[in-house]
Design a protein around this motif. Structure first.
Motif, PDB file in Angstrom:
ATOM      1  N   PRO A  46       0.832  -1.210   0.000  1.00  0.00           N
ATOM      2  CA  PRO A  46       0.000   0.000   0.000  1.00  0.00           C
ATOM      3  C   PRO A  46       0.863   1.255   0.000  1.00  0.00           C
ATOM      4  O   PRO A  46       1.196   1.800   1.046  1.00  0.00           O
ATOM      5  CB  PRO A  46      -0.804  -0.142   1.301  1.00  0.00           C
ATOM      6  CG  PRO A  46       0.086  -0.916   2.205  1.00  0.00           C
ATOM      7  CD  PRO A  46       0.942  -1.800   1.343  1.00  0.00           C
ATOM      8  N   ARG A  47       1.233   1.703  -1.176  1.00  0.00           N
ATOM      9  CA  ARG A  47       2.091   2.879  -1.290  1.00  0.00           C
ATOM     10  C   ARG A  47       1.891   3.503  -2.665  1.00  0.00           C
ATOM     11  O   ARG A  47       1.537   2.825  -3.623  1.00  0.00           O
ATOM     12  CB  ARG A  47       3.556   2.511  -1.095  1.00  0.00           C
ATOM     13  CG  ARG A  47       4.467   3.725  -0.966  1.00  0.00           C
ATOM     14  CD  ARG A  47       5.902   3.342  -0.683  1.00  0.00           C
ATOM     15  NE  ARG A  47       6.065   2.728   0.637  1.00  0.00           N
ATOM     16  CZ  ARG A  47       7.219   2.327   1.120  1.00  0.00           C
ATOM     17  NH1 ARG A  47       8.315   2.432   0.382  1.00  0.00           N
ATOM     18  NH2 ARG A  47       7.297   1.801   2.318  1.00  0.00           N
ATOM     19  N   GLU A  92      -5.298   4.649   0.599  1.00  0.00           N
ATOM     20  CA  GLU A  92      -6.736   4.794   0.808  1.00  0.00           C
ATOM     21  C   GLU A  92      -7.548   3.675   0.143  1.00  0.00           C
ATOM     22  O   GLU A  92      -8.730   3.495   0.446  1.00  0.00           O
ATOM     23  CB  GLU A  92      -7.232   6.157   0.298  1.00  0.00           C
ATOM     24  CG  GLU A  92      -7.079   6.373  -1.190  1.00  0.00           C
ATOM     25  CD  GLU A  92      -5.757   7.013  -1.573  1.00  0.00           C
ATOM     26  OE1 GLU A  92      -5.666   7.543  -2.700  1.00  0.00           O
ATOM     27  OE2 GLU A  92      -4.818   6.979  -0.746  1.00  0.00           O
ATOM     28  N   LYS A  93      -6.918   2.908  -0.745  1.00  0.00           N
ATOM     29  CA  LYS A  93      -7.615   1.793  -1.398  1.00  0.00           C
ATOM     30  C   LYS A  93      -7.167   0.432  -0.866  1.00  0.00           C
ATOM     31  O   LYS A  93      -7.521  -0.601  -1.413  1.00  0.00           O
ATOM     32  CB  LYS A  93      -7.395   1.851  -2.912  1.00  0.00           C
ATOM     33  CG  LYS A  93      -8.063   3.043  -3.568  1.00  0.00           C
ATOM     34  CD  LYS A  93      -7.990   2.944  -5.084  1.00  0.00           C
ATOM     35  CE  LYS A  93      -8.752   4.099  -5.739  1.00  0.00           C
ATOM     36  NZ  LYS A  93      -8.709   4.014  -7.210  1.00  0.00           N
ATOM     37  N   GLU A  94      -6.395   0.466   0.200  1.00  0.00           N
ATOM     38  CA  GLU A  94      -5.837  -0.766   0.759  1.00  0.00           C
ATOM     39  C   GLU A  94      -6.918  -1.753   1.177  1.00  0.00           C
ATOM     40  O   GLU A  94      -6.891  -2.931   0.799  1.00  0.00           O
ATOM     41  CB  GLU A  94      -4.957  -0.409   1.960  1.00  0.00           C
ATOM     42  CG  GLU A  94      -4.395  -1.595   2.711  1.00  0.00           C
ATOM     43  CD  GLU A  94      -3.566  -1.152   3.904  1.00  0.00           C
ATOM     44  OE1 GLU A  94      -2.983  -2.025   4.549  1.00  0.00           O
ATOM     45  OE2 GLU A  94      -3.500   0.063   4.184  1.00  0.00           O
ATOM     46  N   LYS A  95      -7.882  -1.304   1.965  1.00  0.00           N
ATOM     47  CA  LYS A  95      -8.939  -2.181   2.472  1.00  0.00           C
ATOM     48  C   LYS A  95      -9.731  -2.794   1.324  1.00  0.00           C
ATOM     49  O   LYS A  95      -9.957  -4.005   1.274  1.00  0.00           O
ATOM     50  CB  LYS A  95      -9.868  -1.384   3.398  1.00  0.00           C
ATOM     51  CG  LYS A  95     -11.001  -2.190   4.025  1.00  0.00           C
ATOM     52  CD  LYS A  95     -11.786  -1.312   5.003  1.00  0.00           C
ATOM     53  CE  LYS A  95     -12.866  -2.108   5.726  1.00  0.00           C
ATOM     54  NZ  LYS A  95     -13.963  -2.512   4.819  1.00  0.00           N
ATOM     55  N   GLU A  96     -10.140  -1.950   0.386  1.00  0.00           N
ATOM     56  CA  GLU A  96     -10.926  -2.404  -0.759  1.00  0.00           C
ATOM     57  C   GLU A  96     -10.163  -3.455  -1.571  1.00  0.00           C
ATOM     58  O   GLU A  96     -10.719  -4.475  -1.977  1.00  0.00           O
ATOM     59  CB  GLU A  96     -11.260  -1.201  -1.632  1.00  0.00           C
ATOM     60  CG  GLU A  96     -11.897  -1.514  -2.969  1.00  0.00           C
ATOM     61  CD  GLU A  96     -11.971  -0.295  -3.865  1.00  0.00           C
ATOM     62  OE1 GLU A  96     -12.121  -0.487  -5.075  1.00  0.00           O
ATOM     63  OE2 GLU A  96     -11.868   0.845  -3.359  1.00  0.00           O
ATOM     64  N   ASP A 123      -0.649  -1.430  11.674  1.00  0.00           N
ATOM     65  CA  ASP A 123      -0.809  -1.802  10.264  1.00  0.00           C
ATOM     66  C   ASP A 123      -2.161  -2.463  10.007  1.00  0.00           C
ATOM     67  O   ASP A 123      -2.489  -3.499  10.574  1.00  0.00           O
ATOM     68  CB  ASP A 123       0.325  -2.756   9.871  1.00  0.00           C
ATOM     69  CG  ASP A 123       0.483  -2.884   8.371  1.00  0.00           C
ATOM     70  OD1 ASP A 123      -0.436  -3.410   7.732  1.00  0.00           O
ATOM     71  OD2 ASP A 123       1.521  -2.449   7.853  1.00  0.00           O
ATOM     72  N   TYR A 124      -2.948  -1.864   9.097  1.00  0.00           N
ATOM     73  CA  TYR A 124      -4.282  -2.391   8.798  1.00  0.00           C
ATOM     74  C   TYR A 124      -4.211  -3.782   8.168  1.00  0.00           C
ATOM     75  O   TYR A 124      -4.962  -4.688   8.548  1.00  0.00           O
ATOM     76  CB  TYR A 124      -5.046  -1.454   7.850  1.00  0.00           C
ATOM     77  CG  TYR A 124      -6.326  -2.081   7.350  1.00  0.00           C
ATOM     78  CD1 TYR A 124      -7.463  -2.104   8.156  1.00  0.00           C
ATOM     79  CD2 TYR A 124      -6.386  -2.696   6.098  1.00  0.00           C
ATOM     80  CE1 TYR A 124      -8.629  -2.712   7.720  1.00  0.00           C
ATOM     81  CE2 TYR A 124      -7.551  -3.304   5.660  1.00  0.00           C
ATOM     82  CZ  TYR A 124      -8.671  -3.314   6.478  1.00  0.00           C
ATOM     83  OH  TYR A 124      -9.815  -3.934   6.045  1.00  0.00           O
ATOM     84  N   ALA A 125      -3.326  -3.956   7.181  1.00  0.00           N
ATOM     85  CA  ALA A 125      -3.261  -5.233   6.467  1.00  0.00           C
ATOM     86  C   ALA A 125      -2.929  -6.383   7.407  1.00  0.00           C
ATOM     87  O   ALA A 125      -3.504  -7.471   7.311  1.00  0.00           O
ATOM     88  CB  ALA A 125      -2.231  -5.152   5.341  1.00  0.00           C
ATOM     89  N   ILE A 126      -1.993  -6.162   8.320  1.00  0.00           N
ATOM     90  CA  ILE A 126      -1.623  -7.214   9.274  1.00  0.00           C
ATOM     91  C   ILE A 126      -2.817  -7.575  10.146  1.00  0.00           C
ATOM     92  O   ILE A 126      -3.129  -8.759  10.338  1.00  0.00           O
ATOM     93  CB  ILE A 126      -0.433  -6.761  10.141  1.00  0.00           C
ATOM     94  CG1 ILE A 126       0.826  -6.586   9.276  1.00  0.00           C
ATOM     95  CG2 ILE A 126      -0.160  -7.771  11.262  1.00  0.00           C
ATOM     96  CD1 ILE A 126       2.001  -5.992  10.019  1.00  0.00           C
TER      97      ILE A 126
END
Length: 337
Positions: A67-68, A105-109, A132-135
């Motif tokens: 996510p970058r 901002e599109k990481e979750k989606e 970290d959201y993904a973790i």
């Protein structure tokens, strides 16, 4: 080459029945399904990864997720080396690679879409952030992943591969101190990255060991791209009591600092010493040749891929951690004062 018709003939069913069994979307009796699967096994009908994924209920793909911003990624010497390491291992397996570089901002989606579509069996995460959201998301789902970098917490409950970044930054800073420098700047990446915080900690630990005060004006953070790194380096070098040396968090930041030196008529290696991280072919070709910390980025990717495939093929009950060694590679950008 074995075909669906061969499977149908062996199982005593129609080709369309074989197709429905493989798709898993139609209701077929257990007896018929068993005959088809036995025929598939007997005749060895696995012509490609797509067919195998239908039979085994796996995608036979791994996701590389970062996510970058794209401009911060593709200019990074870290990115090409780590992906080369991942590919080197994955290409020798039956798995394919799905590369996903998305704005934060599109990481979750993006994560949700990849998982719900069943396009990947597991992820290699290329960055680790504070909270970290993904973790968190992948851990809650119990979805397989390996982190390149160490998590900011729950380190014993995540599979990860990393350098000892505190020690690496300590070594870089101590190297400059031993050359006589006491006014040493630190150009880090984004503040929410665990990497940045670990290397900042190592930098401060080295200053503390040699009883050198930490000067907050000498500590700045960039977006990892060349332009923002150049602007921060120039700001640091224009201080009335500018540093005589700078620890740069990676090569792109180091090259940006060298550019700022040239524009300010400061000679790199004489007026200002510069040390970077993540040695690549560019550090060997730069003029002057960059002094850097070789973090063996290729092997970070290689071992992360190996760890993930082993997890997918033979799930372990314990989590694995691996530290890849680093070393100082002397160039021409650091001199004694």
């Amino acid at each position: 080459m074995v075909t669906i018709k061969d499977i149908a003939r062996e199982a005593g069913v129609s080709p369309s029945t074989v197709s429905r069994v493989l798709s898993g979307k139609a209701k077929i009796s257990p007896e018929t399904t068993k005959r088809v699967m036995e025929a598939i096994e007997k005749l060895g009908y696995i012509p490609n990864a797509s067919a195998k994924s239908l039979v085994m209920k796996k995608a036979y793909s791994v996701g590389i997720f970062m996510p970058r911003r794209l401009e911060q990624t593709l200019t990074s010497t870290f990115f090409d080396q780590v992906v080369s390491g991942i590919c080197s291992y994955i290409n020798a397996t039956e798995y394919e690679i799905v590369l996903s570089i998305v704005p934060p901002e599109k990481e979750k989606e993006s994560l949700e879409r990849l998982i719900k579509s069943k396009k990947v069996d597991g992820f290699i995460l290329l960055t680790s952030r504070i909270n970290d959201y993904a973790i968190k998301y992948l851990r809650n789902l119990k979805f397989p992943f390996v982190l390149i970098g160490s998590p900011d917490k729950d380190k014993d409950y995540v599979n990860w591969v990393d350098n000892d970044n505190k020690k690496a930054a300590f070594d870089a800073t101590e190297y400059l101190i031993r050359l006589g420098h006491t006014q040493i700047g630190f150009l880090g990446g984004m503040e929410n990255l665990v990497l940045t915080q670990d290397r900042l900690s190592g930098y401060k630990n080295a200053l503390s060991k040699y009883k050198i005060p930490v000067e907050n004006q000498y500590i700045m953070f960039t977006e990892f791209d060349e332009q923002s790194s150049y602007e921060k380096a120039k700001q640091m070098l224009q201080l009335s009591n500018r540093p005589t040396a700078i620890v740069c968090i990676d090569e792109v930041v180091a090259y940006a600092a060298m550019r700022a030196c040239r524009e300010l008529d400061l000679k790199v290696g004489y007026d200002v010493s510069v040390i970077g991280f993540n040695e690549s072919i560019f550090s060997k070709l730069s003029s002057p040749r960059l002094t850097t910390i070789n973090t063996n980025v290729f092997y970070l990717g290689y071992y992360a891929a190996e760890m993930l495939i082993k997890e997918l093929e033979e799930p372990y009950k314990t989590y694995k951690r691996l530290i890849v060694e680093h070393s100082i590679v002397e160039g021409e950008t650091c001199r004694a004062i």
